[in-house]
Every structure is written in C-alpha cells, then in structure tokens.
Design a protein around this motif. Sequence first.
Motif, PDB file in Angstrom:
ATOM      1  N   ALA A   1     141.190 115.712  -6.953  1.00 51.14           N
ATOM      2  CA  ALA A   1     142.646 115.718  -7.071  1.00 51.14           C
ATOM      3  C   ALA A   1     143.216 117.100  -7.357  1.00 51.14           C
ATOM      4  O   ALA A   1     144.405 117.339  -7.129  1.00 51.14           O
ATOM      5  CB  ALA A   1     143.082 114.749  -8.174  1.00 51.14           C
ATOM      6  N   LEU A   2     142.383 118.025  -7.851  1.00 55.77           N
ATOM      7  CA  LEU A   2     142.893 119.320  -8.301  1.00 55.77           C
ATOM      8  C   LEU A   2     143.649 120.113  -7.232  1.00 55.77           C
ATOM      9  O   LEU A   2     144.735 120.630  -7.510  1.00 55.77           O
ATOM     10  CB  LEU A   2     141.748 120.169  -8.857  1.00 55.77           C
ATOM     11  N   PRO A   3     143.122 120.259  -6.015  1.00 53.25           N
ATOM     12  CA  PRO A   3     143.835 121.104  -5.044  1.00 53.25           C
ATOM     13  C   PRO A   3     145.270 120.665  -4.814  1.00 53.25           C
ATOM     14  O   PRO A   3     146.189 121.485  -4.840  1.00 53.25           O
ATOM     15  CB  PRO A   3     142.983 120.963  -3.769  1.00 53.25           C
ATOM     16  N   ALA A   4     145.467 119.369  -4.602  1.00 54.20           N
ATOM     17  CA  ALA A   4     146.823 118.882  -4.345  1.00 54.20           C
ATOM     18  C   ALA A   4     147.695 118.973  -5.579  1.00 54.20           C
ATOM     19  O   ALA A   4     148.895 119.248  -5.483  1.00 54.20           O
ATOM     20  CB  ALA A   4     146.772 117.435  -3.837  1.00 54.20           C
ATOM     21  N   ARG A   5     147.104 118.748  -6.750  1.00 60.46           N
ATOM     22  CA  ARG A   5     147.902 118.741  -7.978  1.00 60.46           C
ATOM     23  C   ARG A   5     148.298 120.143  -8.424  1.00 60.46           C
ATOM     24  O   ARG A   5     149.330 120.331  -9.079  1.00 60.46           O
ATOM     25  CB  ARG A   5     147.118 118.047  -9.102  1.00 60.46           C
ATOM     26  N   LEU A   6     147.486 121.156  -8.094  1.00 61.02           N
ATOM     27  CA  LEU A   6     147.775 122.518  -8.515  1.00 61.02           C
ATOM     28  C   LEU A   6     148.594 123.291  -7.497  1.00 61.02           C
ATOM     29  O   LEU A   6     149.162 124.333  -7.817  1.00 61.02           O
ATOM     30  CB  LEU A   6     146.480 123.274  -8.805  1.00 61.02           C
ATOM     31  N   ALA A   7     148.635 122.824  -6.255  1.00 66.64           N
ATOM     32  CA  ALA A   7     149.335 123.561  -5.208  1.00 66.64           C
ATOM     33  C   ALA A   7     150.820 123.217  -5.211  1.00 66.64           C
ATOM     34  O   ALA A   7     151.200 122.059  -5.291  1.00 66.64           O
ATOM     35  CB  ALA A   7     148.719 123.232  -3.849  1.00 66.64           C
ATOM     36  N   LEU A   8     151.659 124.244  -5.122  1.00 70.51           N
ATOM     37  CA  LEU A   8     153.103 124.060  -5.109  1.00 70.51           C
ATOM     38  C   LEU A   8     153.704 124.768  -3.905  1.00 70.51           C
ATOM     39  O   LEU A   8     153.177 125.764  -3.423  1.00 70.51           O
ATOM     40  CB  LEU A   8     153.729 124.618  -6.386  1.00 70.51           C
ATOM     41  N   SER A   9     154.837 124.269  -3.442  1.00 74.56           N
ATOM     42  CA  SER A   9     155.531 124.905  -2.335  1.00 74.56           C
ATOM     43  C   SER A   9     156.181 126.201  -2.798  1.00 74.56           C
ATOM     44  O   SER A   9     156.442 126.385  -3.997  1.00 74.56           O
ATOM     45  CB  SER A   9     156.605 123.961  -1.792  1.00 74.56           C
ATOM     46  N   PRO A  10     156.464 127.114  -1.881  1.00 78.81           N
ATOM     47  CA  PRO A  10     157.156 128.348  -2.263  1.00 78.81           C
ATOM     48  C   PRO A  10     158.492 128.091  -2.958  1.00 78.81           C
ATOM     49  O   PRO A  10     158.866 128.820  -3.884  1.00 78.81           O
ATOM     50  CB  PRO A  10     157.344 129.070  -0.926  1.00 78.81           C
ATOM     51  N   ALA A  11     159.209 127.038  -2.545  1.00 75.43           N
ATOM     52  CA  ALA A  11     160.504 126.734  -3.170  1.00 75.43           C
ATOM     53  C   ALA A  11     160.322 126.343  -4.632  1.00 75.43           C
ATOM     54  O   ALA A  11     161.083 126.775  -5.506  1.00 75.43           O
ATOM     55  CB  ALA A  11     161.197 125.614  -2.399  1.00 75.43           C
ATOM     56  N   THR A  12     159.306 125.526  -4.903  1.00 76.07           N
ATOM     57  CA  THR A  12     159.044 125.127  -6.285  1.00 76.07           C
ATOM     58  C   THR A  12     158.580 126.306  -7.113  1.00 76.07           C
ATOM     59  O   THR A  12     159.003 126.487  -8.257  1.00 76.07           O
ATOM     60  CB  THR A  12     157.977 124.010  -6.313  1.00 76.07           C
ATOM     61  N   ALA A  13     157.711 127.125  -6.537  1.00 77.82           N
ATOM     62  CA  ALA A  13     157.229 128.304  -7.250  1.00 77.82           C
ATOM     63  C   ALA A  13     158.380 129.242  -7.587  1.00 77.82           C
ATOM     64  O   ALA A  13     158.449 129.806  -8.682  1.00 77.82           O
ATOM     65  CB  ALA A  13     156.183 129.029  -6.408  1.00 77.82           C
ATOM     66  N   SER A  14     159.301 129.405  -6.638  1.00 83.59           N
ATOM     67  CA  SER A  14     160.451 130.265  -6.880  1.00 83.59           C
ATOM     68  C   SER A  14     161.318 129.725  -8.012  1.00 83.59           C
ATOM     69  O   SER A  14     161.779 130.489  -8.874  1.00 83.59           O
ATOM     70  CB  SER A  14     161.282 130.386  -5.599  1.00 83.59           C
ATOM     71  N   HIS A  15     161.508 128.408  -8.029  1.00 85.35           N
ATOM     72  CA  HIS A  15     162.298 127.811  -9.113  1.00 85.35           C
ATOM     73  C   HIS A  15     161.632 128.026 -10.461  1.00 85.35           C
ATOM     74  O   HIS A  15     162.291 128.383 -11.444  1.00 85.35           O
ATOM     75  CB  HIS A  15     162.482 126.316  -8.863  1.00 85.35           C
ATOM     76  N   ARG A  16     160.331 127.844 -10.520  1.00 84.86           N
ATOM     77  CA  ARG A  16     159.631 127.928 -11.805  1.00 84.86           C
ATOM     78  C   ARG A  16     159.492 129.357 -12.309  1.00 84.86           C
ATOM     79  O   ARG A  16     159.166 129.566 -13.473  1.00 84.86           O
ATOM     80  CB  ARG A  16     158.273 127.223 -11.699  1.00 84.86           C
ATOM     81  N   LYS A  17     159.784 130.313 -11.458  1.00 85.32           N
ATOM     82  CA  LYS A  17     159.838 131.678 -11.945  1.00 85.32           C
ATOM     83  C   LYS A  17     160.940 131.818 -12.991  1.00 85.32           C
ATOM     84  O   LYS A  17     160.866 132.670 -13.880  1.00 85.32           O
ATOM     85  CB  LYS A  17     160.073 132.642 -10.792  1.00 85.32           C
ATOM     86  N   GLY A  18     161.923 130.929 -12.900  1.00 85.66           N
ATOM     87  CA  GLY A  18     163.002 130.944 -13.874  1.00 85.66           C
ATOM     88  C   GLY A  18     162.574 130.515 -15.263  1.00 85.66           C
ATOM     89  O   GLY A  18     163.336 130.687 -16.229  1.00 85.66           O
TER      90      GLY A  18
END
Length: 320
Positions: free
Chosen positions: A260-277
């Motif tokens: 399950a780890l690969p899918a659970r740890l991988a995020l889209s660029p949009a989500t990654a950009s949001h979480r930079k906040g």
Amino acid sequence: SKPLRLSPTHPDASRTPRVLSCINTCWQVAPRQRRMWLLQAGALLAYGSPTPARARTARMAATADAPFWFDPCLEFGLDEPRPDAGTLPLLLVLPGADGSGITAWMQFPSLAQEYAVRALCVPAGDRSSHADLVALVSQEVRSVGEGRELFLLGESMGSGVAIDVALDVPQELSGLLLVSPATGWHRKLGYRILTWRDSVLVSNRGPWPALLQLVLTLSSYELLDAAQVASTFRRLLTGEKSPLLLGEARTKYAWRVVTALPARLALSPATASHRKGWAEPTFAAGRRVAELQVPVLCVAGTADLRVPAADEARRFEREV
C-alpha cells in the motif's frame, strides 16, 4: 532458462501485474536467487490481499475529502494479541506532508502494546490548511475526556501542528512527542531553491513500477540512509527479517503495508503545491517551543540530510 512469459489476458496477470513482472525478472537470474525471489513474491501474493479494514480505509483515503482517524494495526490486519485499547493511554499520531499517517508502520505493532494508537490521514484531495488541522486535532483531544492519559506525536511537518495543539490545549495532554521535526527546515541550506515535488514528494503520474516508486519515495523522504537501503535489499534477497517484524503475524502485516505504501505516499503536483503552504506555519510553531507547558520528547537522527532535526532537538533542549 527461458524467461517466464504470461499473456496480458491471463487472470493472474490482470490481478497482480506488478508482482508477476517482478517474477518474470527473477526467473532470468541464477537458480538460487530465482528460488529465493520467487518465495518473496509468493509471500507478497499470499500476504498482500487487503483485509476488510484496510480495503475500507484505502477507499476512504482515495475518495475522502476530509481528514479522518484510523487504527493502523487494525487497517493492515495485524493479527496478534493486544491489550484492551480502552485501558491504554491514547497516542494520536500526526503525519508529515505526505498525510498518510503510516510512515511509522514498523513501530506501530510495538507501540500498540503500550498505547491505543490512532493515526490521522489527510487524503490527497483534502485542502485543509495548517490552522484547519490544528483545530481538528484540538477538537479530537478535547473529545477524549478527563481521566485518560493522552500523548500527541507529530512527525516531520506534523510536528508544527502538534506544537500548536499543545499550546492550545496543554491541560488535556500528558506529553508531546516530536519525531524528526521539520520546524527548522527553513534553516537548511538550499531549502528555498528546492522544488517541493523534486525534494519531498513523488508524483503518482506516469508508469512507475511499484518497487521503483516505493524506493524513490522513501529516498526522497530520507527515511532510509545508504546503510538502511543496503540492509533492506539484503533482507529482501536473503529472507532476513527486521527485528521489529519477527513472527508470522507481523510478517503478514508488513507485506500488506508495503503493497500500500507507493499509492499512499504518492501525491499529485497540485496536492504537493498546496501542502507547501504548511511550511511557514510549521516554522512559526517551532519558534514558540519555549511557551510549551507539557513534557516534550524529541526524537531526531543525526544522519537526516534534508531536515536539520538533530539541530532542532538540541535547540528544544535549550529552550523548552
């Protein structure tokens, strides 16, 4: 020996394409290694089937639009005796920027013998701010009620949320645990010029094989240093088990988590950009550690090359 070939229409090929691709590769190596790797692949097929709890939570993580709490040992089907959770102190685990809540999966079985562990999952589609997460966790802490020990654990960027919650409801907490805190990340050389996607998260787009995606994700998180990578592959090839995962029940649990780890740890660029906040509020929380009124335990590694966690631990020792 001829390579093992499977038709794309073969039922097993459609059910477990990544595993069978690994078997196909293993078939081309030396016989002794081949047998060893096939046994590992067989274990993955046998132990990797999702438990009802895991399947339910996986669907929730994929479709949920709000954070939720879950028991990681229950989700991944850890079938070993545990004390009654109602009699144990409560441990709330706050994730880092990945939001998965499962990066401490190797420690969860042992922790579950001493604590009732509940981890927070922040789904990839969620757009909660740092302040939203602080409010959510504070509400959860207040709902526990008096008379029960409650410990809050924040990992990496989750340490900022944990600190702010401890400042908000100190009377409700028995202790605060900060694991590899990212509160000083802004002081790390190169932080400002690193892109979020390249330095922290792996996108879930593109034809990433599961094993490659997992290795890249773990490497980008600095969860494994060079020695740990070497020991991980040695264990895969020799069948040697981690001391934390001895016993059939924990072996099965481990395979379920790893799949399950690969899918659970991988995020889209949009989500990654949001979480930079989440970064700036985390840094701000780190500057307020002197205000904490609860016992604090900081766990940090000196080999962490990306987050200066050891430096933060020494600073906390001076200021808390």
